[in-house]
Design a protein around this motif. Structure first.
Motif, PDB file in Angstrom:
ATOM      1  N   LEU A  49       0.686  -1.211  -0.015  1.00  0.00           N
ATOM      2  CA  LEU A  49       0.062   0.099   0.058  1.00  0.00           C
ATOM      3  C   LEU A  49       0.907   1.181  -0.082  1.00  0.00           C
ATOM      4  N   ALA A  50       1.927   1.217   0.820  1.00  0.00           N
ATOM      5  CA  ALA A  50       2.784   2.312   0.753  1.00  0.00           C
ATOM      6  C   ALA A  50       3.508   2.585  -0.570  1.00  0.00           C
ATOM      7  N   THR A  51       3.449   1.794  -1.590  1.00  0.00           N
ATOM      8  CA  THR A  51       3.864   2.337  -2.848  1.00  0.00           C
ATOM      9  C   THR A  51       3.258   3.481  -3.509  1.00  0.00           C
ATOM     10  N   ASP A  52       2.181   3.641  -3.036  1.00  0.00           N
ATOM     11  CA  ASP A  52       1.301   4.793  -3.659  1.00  0.00           C
ATOM     12  C   ASP A  52       1.424   6.072  -2.587  1.00  0.00           C
ATOM     13  N   PRO A  53       2.490   7.017  -2.830  1.00  0.00           N
ATOM     14  CA  PRO A  53       2.566   7.993  -2.173  1.00  0.00           C
ATOM     15  C   PRO A  53       1.268   8.749  -1.875  1.00  0.00           C
ATOM     16  N   ALA A  54       0.342   8.797  -2.571  1.00  0.00           N
ATOM     17  CA  ALA A  54      -0.846   9.682  -2.398  1.00  0.00           C
ATOM     18  C   ALA A  54      -1.636   9.240  -1.068  1.00  0.00           C
ATOM     19  N   HIS A  55      -1.287   7.955  -0.713  1.00  0.00           N
ATOM     20  CA  HIS A  55      -2.010   7.557   0.339  1.00  0.00           C
ATOM     21  C   HIS A  55      -1.032   6.989   1.644  1.00  0.00           C
ATOM     22  N   PRO A  56      -0.932   7.617   2.333  1.00  0.00           N
ATOM     23  CA  PRO A  56       0.007   7.376   3.209  1.00  0.00           C
ATOM     24  C   PRO A  56      -0.364   6.271   4.316  1.00  0.00           C
ATOM     25  N   VAL A  57       0.569   5.519   4.565  1.00  0.00           N
ATOM     26  CA  VAL A  57       0.385   4.114   5.409  1.00  0.00           C
ATOM     27  C   VAL A  57       1.120   4.105   6.846  1.00  0.00           C
ATOM     28  N   VAL A  58       0.181   3.533   7.665  1.00  0.00           N
ATOM     29  CA  VAL A  58       0.905   3.477   9.079  1.00  0.00           C
ATOM     30  C   VAL A  58       0.536   1.775   9.399  1.00  0.00           C
ATOM     31  N   LEU A  59       1.676   1.352   9.728  1.00  0.00           N
ATOM     32  CA  LEU A  59       1.517  -0.172  10.204  1.00  0.00           C
ATOM     33  C   LEU A  59       1.742  -0.024  11.967  1.00  0.00           C
ATOM     34  N   GLY A  60       0.575  -0.789  12.425  1.00  0.00           N
ATOM     35  CA  GLY A  60       0.478  -0.694  13.824  1.00  0.00           C
ATOM     36  C   GLY A  60      -0.088  -2.134  14.159  1.00  0.00           C
ATOM     37  N   GLY A  61       0.180  -2.156  15.545  1.00  0.00           N
ATOM     38  CA  GLY A  61      -0.255  -3.306  16.258  1.00  0.00           C
ATOM     39  C   GLY A  61       0.752  -4.092  17.069  1.00  0.00           C
TER      40      GLY A  61
END
Length: 138
Positions: free
Chosen positions: A123-135
């Protein structure tokens, strides 16, 4: 916005604004487990004014570090194998209901960290949509 503490909370309409306005103030809630997410939820709910009871099947001696991480918040501890949890509150459900961002959850017995990390990387390959991995990741 002013929230009342009478009657049940409509979880489908609960929002972060409602929590900030006092949706949990003076309400009894039980958190199951005092591991990472349970600890975070207990702190969040206590800071939101809830009357928090934390249930964990482990003894207090095993949970000393987590109990210390509550930083003196006024919570009730129900610890040990002999304690029967009286109520439940799923922290993942609460998070998903309050999060303003699109969220993907990964469940299962094995491979959650790998699957979640791979999904976040894709998902992070699309810079228009920031991704946060959590858990509960390492």
């Amino acid at each position: 916005m002013t929230m009342t503490t009478t009657g049940p909370i409509d979880l489908d309409r609960l929002s972060l604004d409602a929590v900030r306005a006092g949706a949990f103030r003076d309400r009894p809630v039980t958190v199951l487990g005092l591991a990472r997410s349970g600890l975070a939820l207990a702190r969040f709910l206590a800071d939101s004014g809830a009357h928090v009871t934390i249930y964990d099947g482990r003894a207090a001696a095993e949970l000393a570090e987590a109990i210390a991480a509550l930083d003196g918040r006024p919570v009730t501890l129900a610890l040990g194998a002999e304690v029967d949890p009286a109520a439940t509150w799923a922290e993942a459900d609460l998070f998903l209901r309050l999060s303003p961002a699109p969220t993907i959850g990964v469940t299962g017995t094995k491979g959650k960290t790998t699957t979640a990390s791979l999904t976040a990387a894709l998902l992070a390959t699309d810079p228009a949509h920031p991704v946060v991995l959590g858990g509960n990741i390492g």
